[in-house]
Enzyme design. Structure first.
Site, PDB file in Angstrom:
ATOM      1  N   HIS A 299     -43.656  24.325  -9.834  1.00 14.07           N
ATOM      2  CA  HIS A 299     -43.897  25.546  -9.056  1.00 14.07           C
ATOM      3  C   HIS A 299     -43.851  26.788  -9.940  1.00 14.07           C
ATOM      4  O   HIS A 299     -44.682  27.691  -9.779  1.00 14.07           O
ATOM      5  CB  HIS A 299     -42.875  25.678  -7.924  1.00 14.07           C
ATOM      6  CG  HIS A 299     -42.999  24.618  -6.889  1.00 14.07           C
ATOM      7  ND1 HIS A 299     -42.048  24.425  -5.916  1.00 14.07           N
ATOM      8  CD2 HIS A 299     -43.952  23.684  -6.656  1.00 14.07           C
ATOM      9  CE1 HIS A 299     -42.410  23.426  -5.138  1.00 14.07           C
ATOM     10  NE2 HIS A 299     -43.563  22.954  -5.573  1.00 14.07           N
TER      11      HIS A 299
ATOM     12  N   GLU B 295     -39.519  22.156  -9.145  1.00 14.66           N
ATOM     13  CA  GLU B 295     -39.250  23.574  -9.417  1.00 14.66           C
ATOM     14  C   GLU B 295     -39.979  24.006 -10.690  1.00 14.66           C
ATOM     15  O   GLU B 295     -40.534  25.103 -10.757  1.00 14.66           O
ATOM     16  CB  GLU B 295     -37.747  23.842  -9.547  1.00 14.66           C
ATOM     17  CG  GLU B 295     -36.900  23.430  -8.364  1.00 14.66           C
ATOM     18  CD  GLU B 295     -37.266  24.071  -7.041  1.00 14.66           C
ATOM     19  OE1 GLU B 295     -37.896  25.145  -7.028  1.00 14.66           O
ATOM     20  OE2 GLU B 295     -36.904  23.496  -5.996  1.00 14.66           O
TER      21      GLU B 295
ATOM     22  N   GLU C 187     -34.297  25.902  -0.452  1.00 16.35           N
ATOM     23  CA  GLU C 187     -35.653  25.494  -0.096  1.00 16.35           C
ATOM     24  C   GLU C 187     -36.178  26.207   1.156  1.00 16.35           C
ATOM     25  O   GLU C 187     -37.358  26.559   1.218  1.00 16.35           O
ATOM     26  CB  GLU C 187     -35.702  23.972   0.098  1.00 16.35           C
ATOM     27  CG  GLU C 187     -35.247  23.153  -1.098  1.00 16.35           C
ATOM     28  CD  GLU C 187     -36.187  23.213  -2.298  1.00 16.35           C
ATOM     29  OE1 GLU C 187     -37.261  23.837  -2.224  1.00 16.35           O
ATOM     30  OE2 GLU C 187     -35.831  22.609  -3.328  1.00 16.35           O
TER      31      GLU C 187
ATOM     32  N   HIS D 259     -39.396  19.845   1.046  1.00 14.81           N
ATOM     33  CA  HIS D 259     -38.121  19.782   0.326  1.00 14.81           C
ATOM     34  C   HIS D 259     -36.948  20.068   1.265  1.00 14.81           C
ATOM     35  O   HIS D 259     -35.866  19.494   1.100  1.00 14.81           O
ATOM     36  CB  HIS D 259     -38.119  20.751  -0.856  1.00 14.81           C
ATOM     37  CG  HIS D 259     -39.129  20.399  -1.896  1.00 14.81           C
ATOM     38  ND1 HIS D 259     -39.391  21.199  -2.985  1.00 14.81           N
ATOM     39  CD2 HIS D 259     -39.962  19.329  -2.021  1.00 14.81           C
ATOM     40  CE1 HIS D 259     -40.331  20.644  -3.725  1.00 14.81           C
ATOM     41  NE2 HIS D 259     -40.696  19.508  -3.151  1.00 14.81           N
TER      42      HIS D 259
ATOM     43  N   GLU E 159     -37.791  30.103  -8.559  1.00 15.44           N
ATOM     44  CA  GLU E 159     -37.945  28.720  -9.016  1.00 15.44           C
ATOM     45  C   GLU E 159     -36.987  28.411 -10.163  1.00 15.44           C
ATOM     46  O   GLU E 159     -36.423  27.318 -10.232  1.00 15.44           O
ATOM     47  CB  GLU E 159     -39.394  28.447  -9.417  1.00 15.44           C
ATOM     48  CG  GLU E 159     -40.383  28.526  -8.258  1.00 15.44           C
ATOM     49  CD  GLU E 159     -40.155  27.500  -7.167  1.00 15.44           C
ATOM     50  OE1 GLU E 159     -39.767  26.351  -7.469  1.00 15.44           O
ATOM     51  OE2 GLU E 159     -40.372  27.831  -5.987  1.00 15.44           O
TER      52      GLU E 159
ATOM     53  N   GLU F 266     -42.364  23.284  -0.051  1.00 15.79           N
ATOM     54  CA  GLU F 266     -40.950  23.651   0.091  1.00 15.79           C
ATOM     55  C   GLU F 266     -40.412  23.193   1.454  1.00 15.79           C
ATOM     56  O   GLU F 266     -39.250  22.808   1.565  1.00 15.79           O
ATOM     57  CB  GLU F 266     -40.741  25.152  -0.089  1.00 15.79           C
ATOM     58  CG  GLU F 266     -41.117  25.700  -1.457  1.00 15.79           C
ATOM     59  CD  GLU F 266     -40.215  25.283  -2.605  1.00 15.79           C
ATOM     60  OE1 GLU F 266     -39.310  24.443  -2.418  1.00 15.79           O
ATOM     61  OE2 GLU F 266     -40.405  25.806  -3.704  1.00 15.79           O
TER      62      GLU F 266
END
Length: 190
Positions: free
Chosen positions: A169, A166, A35, A68, A136, A65
């Site tokens: 994204h 993910e 991340e 994350h 991703e 991110e």
């Protein structure tokens, strides 16, 4: 500019401490496809994006991110909190402990520290977006592997949330790719 909201994007709950799982999860903090690498990659790439939409998309995803990163750090902290020296020795985590105790540090699951060389930015928007889509997919694969390494339903819930992001994204980078390709087509002279 960002406004920090003092809560995690998704609650991180752990059924019980599991230092070894904490070590496994570290790859999503400081590994090449983790991340932190993703956040810094996207936030750097945005400057070379040719459209406002693609710049905004990379800014949005890069910022998410970072959220994350905070979630992964919380997982690691909760999984390793109160680990005894006996547990650390038994799990062969002594080399990490000798340097960092049980501090959260951006490294991969084998202890290799995060490095700026993990930031992927070529200056070519199309190449960068393809790289982002691949990143991703790789992160999704890591989350799938992490899910296989734990039996903790609470931890699985958090890992599944991140896995789903993910996928989102990846799809959003597909939108950015189409946007940049359309922009490039409109700039061609005939």
């Amino acid at each position: 500019m960002w406004i920090y909201e003092k809560k995690l994007q998704y609650p991180i709950k752990i059924g019980c401490k599991d230092p070894k799982m904490g070590q496994y999860v570290m790859t999503q903090l400081g590994g090449p496809d983790g991340e932190l690498s993703a956040a810094l990659t996207y936030l750097n790439q945005r400057y070379k994006m040719p459209t406002e939409k693609s710049k905004a998309l990379l800014t949005d995803i890069g910022t998410e991110e970072l959220a994350h990163v905070e979630m992964i750090q919380t997982m690691i902290y909760k999984l390793t909190k109160d680990a005894s020296i006996e547990e650390i020795k038994k799990l062969d985590m002594g080399p990490y402990y000798a340097i960092r105790d049980t501090a959260v540090y951006p490294a991969d699951s084998t202890g290799n520290p995060w490095t700026a060389s993990y930031v992927a930015s070529t200056g070519d928007p199309i190449a960068d977006i393809y790289n982002d889509m691949a990143a991703e997919k790789k992160a999704k694969a890591v989350y799938e592997n992490l899910l296989k390494l734990t039996d903790d339903p609470l931890l699985k819930d958090s890992l599944k949330f991140l896995l789903q992001r993910e996928i989102v994204h990846f799809k959003r980078f597909g939108e950015a790719l189409r946007d940049v390709e359309e922009y490039n087509q409109s700039k061609k002279c005939y």
